[in-house]
Enzyme design. Structure first.
Site, PDB file in Angstrom:
ATOM      1  N   ASP A 173     -14.026  -6.381  -4.861  1.00 48.48           N
ATOM      2  CA  ASP A 173     -14.163  -6.477  -3.412  1.00 48.48           C
ATOM      3  C   ASP A 173     -15.541  -7.070  -3.133  1.00 48.48           C
ATOM      4  O   ASP A 173     -16.561  -6.445  -3.436  1.00 48.48           O
ATOM      5  CB  ASP A 173     -14.054  -5.093  -2.767  1.00 48.48           C
ATOM      6  CG  ASP A 173     -12.634  -4.526  -2.870  1.00 48.48           C
ATOM      7  OD1 ASP A 173     -11.701  -5.289  -3.179  1.00 48.48           O
ATOM      8  OD2 ASP A 173     -12.465  -3.314  -2.637  1.00 48.48           O
ATOM      9  N   ASP A 184       0.858  -1.182   0.000  1.00 50.23           N
ATOM     10  CA  ASP A 184       0.000   0.000   0.000  1.00 50.23           C
ATOM     11  C   ASP A 184       0.891   1.227   0.000  1.00 50.23           C
ATOM     12  O   ASP A 184       1.767   1.375   0.866  1.00 50.23           O
ATOM     13  CB  ASP A 184      -0.891   0.026   1.245  1.00 50.23           C
ATOM     14  CG  ASP A 184      -1.999  -1.015   1.163  1.00 50.23           C
ATOM     15  OD1 ASP A 184      -2.101  -1.692   0.120  1.00 50.23           O
ATOM     16  OD2 ASP A 184      -2.741  -1.155   2.152  1.00 50.23           O
TER      17      ASP A 184
END
Lengths: 210, 268
Positions: B130, B11
């Protein structure tokens, strides 16, 4: 000097950097005069066979490439650039290739009925099985992993296949006839194995002084 | 034989790794390029950078990070986060990404998948899904967007199929229920999706042990496993993960001594 033919398809930075990492001098060009004088040529390619060959022809580069191959300079096609070496590509219709090698380029699923459950693209690291020793593959072992991403593969004459890879069935991963070479995988994304192949290519004698 | 891929995910926020490995022996642990080099040397098969801020001001910083990484690391790199248009994708690919991952933007505008695939080839386009379980018997999953905060009412399995039909080359499937739990991947979700599509699927969300990685591949049918925290906090290394899979009889790419000896840069 390695000359990468830049005909507007895809990002060539990685392959340029890969040649720099092995210490080779490298340039990118779409200039016909530069290609006509090249010591050794690399033809990259991503996306569709037809779009790539159309782009080469629309830039009037086909004849200068073929002339330079006739001069005997080492020539390496990478991924779709390897597929373009063949006579015909059957991706989104039928397209005439450069015709430097006999054979055509077909989809994994249509190549044989048993492959229909394969995940396509063939994406990831797979092994090379060399068919015979060759300077291009020097330093690789019998199970070297290289990185593939493609949905189509060549069907080549046996004599032209330097290494196969198995995905559903064996297909040509490295091809060669005289000083014309092709790799279906991405050497610039294949870490040590890929850089070794680029290094070997850079050492193949060229009739043209560097 | 095609190897099972292990893909560490970093990330990145404003050019810095916010959830990454705590390697003691790298110069700058917050530098995504340094972390990428470390993972590459360890034998990671690909890398994913997720740009978690992805504001427009941030985009140029990410391009620079991607450019510097692609100059150093000769394995595939996927970049996702905030890519909303073909121009956004092109800029990231030009910077050196091999694939781009799109999520919310693809849900909002499914034709973006085909526009991207037409422009760059299917192999460049990863659709990230997701998914959250909304029903147990039989199980059903719904697509969530905006970092899992917003429901869409779209069935995850149908969306996976549509993404494939529109030209996605790969799916990155994250279980919102399992993400961050270390309870293992949602294997039923992975199994349902991998049976439904004929493109590779990357499993994501929930890996806490090495055996979870094996389960994602064997029981979930995934072609690759994405993992963040189990590597970042050095509970396990990439070579340990590969050894575990090899012991279970799964093909993996061994780390290369030749990379270290012959090609890796040694100045830092």
């Amino acid at each position: 000097m390695i000359t990468i033919i830049d005909y507007g398809i895809g990002n060539l930075r990685s392959i340029e950097k890969a040649f720099e990492r092995i210490g080779a001098a490298v340039q990118r060009t779409d200039d016909a005069a530069t290609i006509a004088d090249a010591e050794r040529l690399v033809l990259p390619g991503v996306g569709a066979f037809g779009a790539c060959i159309d782009e080469i022809r629309s830039r009037n580069l086909e004849s200068v490439i073929l002339d330079r191959v006739d001069d005997g300079v080492p020539f390496l096609g990478v991924c779709v650039g390897m597929q373009l070496l063949f006579e015909r590509g059957l991706e989104k219709g039928s397209h005439q290739g450069l015709g430097l090698l006999e054979g055509d380029v077909v989809h994994f699923h249509r190549a044989d009925g048993e492959a229909d459950d394969l995940k396509v693209p063939h994406m990831g690291w797979n092994t090379l099985q060399p068919t015979r020793p060759h300077p291009l593959l020097e330093g690789l072992d019998n199970e070297s992993y290289v990185y593939f991403v493609h949905s189509y593969h060549a069907r080549a004459a046996n004599d032209d296949v330097l290494a196969t890879t198995r995905y559903g069935h064996a297909f040509p991963a490295v091809v060669q006839r005289d000083h014309v070479y092709g790799v279906q995988f991405h050497p610039e994304k294949s870490q040590a194995s890929g850089l070794r192949i680029l290094e070997n290519f850079a050492r193949i004698p060229s009739p043209v002084p560097s | 034989m095609l190897a099972n891929r292990i893909i560490p995910c970093l990330d990145v926020d404003n050019g810095r790794v916010v959830k990454g490995i705590n390697f003691v022996d790298i110069r700058d642990a917050g530098d995504p390029v340094e972390q990428a080099r470390t993972y590459d040397a360890e034998g990671a098969d690909e890398l994913v950078f997720l740009d978690i801020t992805a504001t427009h001001e941030d985009r140029d910083i990410m391009h620079d990070v991607v450019r510097r990484t692609a100059d150093e690391v000769f394995i595939p790199l996927t970049v996702g986060g905030g890519l909303r248009s073909v121009d956004d994708m092109r800029a990231m690919l030009q910077a050196g990404a091999d694939k781009v991952a799109i999520n919310s933007a693809a849900v909002n505008d499914p034709a973006l998948i085909s526009r991207g695939a037409d422009a760059f080839g299917n192999q460049c386009i990863v659709v990230a899904i997701d998914a959250k379980r909304v029903q147990e018997n039989p199980p059903a999953w719904e697509v969530f967007v905006h970092g899992g905060r917003k429901e869409t009412g779209i069935d995850a399995l149908e969306w996976a199929e549509e993404a494939e039909a529109r030209g996605a080359g790969e799916l990155l499937v994250t279980s919102m229920d399992r993400d961050g739990t270390k309870d293992g991947y949602d294997l039923a979700l992975l199994d349902a999706i991998t049976r439904r599509v004929r493109i590779p699927v990357i499993a994501s969300g929930g890996a806490g042990t090495l055996d979870h990685l094996r389960e994602g591949l064997v029981k979930g049918g995934a072609s690759a496993v994405l993992a963040a925290s189990i590597f970042h906090f050095q509970e396990y290394s990439v070579p340990e993960a590969k050894q575990h899979l090899r012991d279970a009889g799964l093909p993996v790419r061994p780390p290369s001594d030749e990379w270290i000896d012959r090609y890796a840069r040694t100045d830092g």
